[in-house]
Design a protein around this motif. Structure first.
Motif, mmCIF file in Angstrom:
data_model
loop_
_atom_site.group_PDB
_atom_site.id
_atom_site.type_symbol
_atom_site.label_atom_id
_atom_site.label_comp_id
_atom_site.label_asym_id
_atom_site.label_seq_id
_atom_site.Cartn_x
_atom_site.Cartn_y
_atom_site.Cartn_z
ATOM 1 N N HIS A 1 -4.675 1.038 -2.523
ATOM 2 C CA HIS A 1 -3.686 2.069 -2.812
ATOM 3 C C HIS A 1 -2.864 2.398 -1.574
ATOM 4 N N SER A 2 -1.727 3.005 -1.784
ATOM 5 C CA SER A 2 -0.812 3.296 -0.682
ATOM 6 C C SER A 2 -1.377 4.311 0.306
ATOM 7 N N ASP A 3 -2.391 5.088 -0.101
ATOM 8 C CA ASP A 3 -3.016 6.040 0.825
ATOM 9 C C ASP A 3 -4.143 5.391 1.628
ATOM 10 N N THR A 4 -4.229 4.063 1.591
ATOM 11 C CA THR A 4 -5.212 3.217 2.282
ATOM 12 C C THR A 4 -6.624 3.331 1.705
ATOM 13 N N SER A 5 -6.757 3.913 0.524
ATOM 14 C CA SER A 5 -8.045 3.869 -0.160
ATOM 15 C C SER A 5 -8.093 2.604 -1.007
ATOM 16 N N GLY B 1 -2.071 -3.868 -3.503
ATOM 17 C CA GLY B 1 -3.090 -4.761 -2.968
ATOM 18 C C GLY B 1 -2.539 -6.140 -2.672
ATOM 19 N N ILE B 2 -1.765 -6.684 -3.588
ATOM 20 C CA ILE B 2 -1.182 -8.013 -3.385
ATOM 21 C C ILE B 2 -0.263 -8.012 -2.176
ATOM 22 N N LEU B 3 0.596 -6.999 -2.085
ATOM 23 C CA LEU B 3 1.527 -6.920 -0.954
ATOM 24 C C LEU B 3 0.775 -6.741 0.365
ATOM 25 N N SER B 4 -0.231 -5.874 0.383
ATOM 26 C CA SER B 4 -0.995 -5.620 1.611
ATOM 27 C C SER B 4 -1.723 -6.872 2.081
ATOM 28 N N CYS B 5 -2.377 -7.563 1.145
ATOM 29 C CA CYS B 5 -3.115 -8.778 1.511
ATOM 30 C C CYS B 5 -2.166 -9.886 1.947
ATOM 31 N N LEU B 6 -1.014 -9.977 1.282
ATOM 32 C CA LEU B 6 -0.033 -10.996 1.655
ATOM 33 C C LEU B 6 0.496 -10.754 3.064
ATOM 34 N N LEU B 7 0.791 -9.505 3.388
ATOM 35 C CA LEU B 7 1.264 -9.180 4.736
ATOM 36 C C LEU B 7 0.182 -9.453 5.774
#
Length: 247
Positions: free
Chosen positions: A76-80, A144-150
């Motif tokens: 999630h965008s709040d890093t949880s 999640g997809i965007l965070s892992c991709l980055l």
């Protein structure tokens, strides 16, 4: 197709075998830079998502080891984040799965720095890339997809370029970052439990420590003891990282 597979396997093997041992001076500068950067609130809010990925992958690995079926992870965008697994509603498997999240960043740091100081930085970075790619495949929401991709792309170029010195520096920096984030994440969840305003809030009920306290009735351990375990593991991992980098 067979030739392409052999070529890919050869590329991975070549990068796995990269040997590098950063100089003590470089290690000192890297450690100082990582500590300073993660102390900046704005930087930490962004970088913490990388720690959440490893936290959730800790749950994933524990679930697989204990025979549970993993449906995926969500960040999630709040890093949880949350890992969805299926299996028995109670028991040791569920308990181990809940307990594996907070120690995961520190244990990853310990493993990466051990490989780096042993001269096997290429293996450490290859394993790290594999974990991130697996997290990307398991991600079930856009954040999640965007965070892992980055996260994958942030180190993929270094991994592919395969300069031993840069690979060594990168692995040390990642190890220090995850050692710090493991301690900070554990302190954050302890703070949630200790803050009086949050004692009856859903935030406390939903923490890994609270869930672990209810996961196995045959082992009625209160949440605060699991929090203490998280602190011991994350603190010991960070101490091990420091000891290996500055023997």
């Amino acid at each position: 197709m067979i030739e392409h597979a052999r070529s890919a396997a050869g590329a991975v093997a070549e990068r796995w075998g990269v040997e590098a041992s950063p100089s003590p001076e470089a290690v000192t500068l890297i450690v100082a830079a990582v500590v300073v950067l993660t102390a900046v609130p704005g930087v930490w809010r962004v970088a913490r998502q990388a720690s959440t990925i490893i936290h959730e992958m800790g749950h994933v690995l524990a679930a697989w080891v204990t025979g549970r079926r993993v449906s995926g992870i969500k960040l999630h965008s709040d890093t949880s984040g949350v890992t969805v697994s299926r299996g028995r509603a109670q028991g040791p498997g569920l308990l181990v799965t809940f307990l594996a999240g907070y120690p995961a960043p520190g244990l990853l740091a310990l493993g990466m720095v051990w490989l780096a100081t042993s001269g096997h930085s290429g293996a450490a970075l290859t394993v790290y890339q594999a974990v991130l790619l697996l997290a990307l495949l398991l991600s079930r929401n856009a954040v999640g997809i965007l965070s892992c991709l980055l996260a994958v792309l942030s180190t993929a170029l270094i991994w592919w370029h395969n300069d031993p010195e840069i690979v060594g520096y990168t692995v040390v920096a990642l190890g220090v970052f995850y050692a710090l984030s493991g301690v900070r994440g554990t302190l954050d969840v302890c703070r949630v439990h200790l803050t009086s305003r949050s004692r009856s809030a859903a935030a406390v009920v939903g923490t890994d420590a609270s869930q672990a306290a209810k996961a196995w009735r045959l082992l009625p351990v209160p949440a605060w003891l699991w929090l203490f375990l998280f602190l011991v593991v994350s603190g010991s991992s960070a101490g091990g990282v420091v000891w290996m980098l500055f023997p």
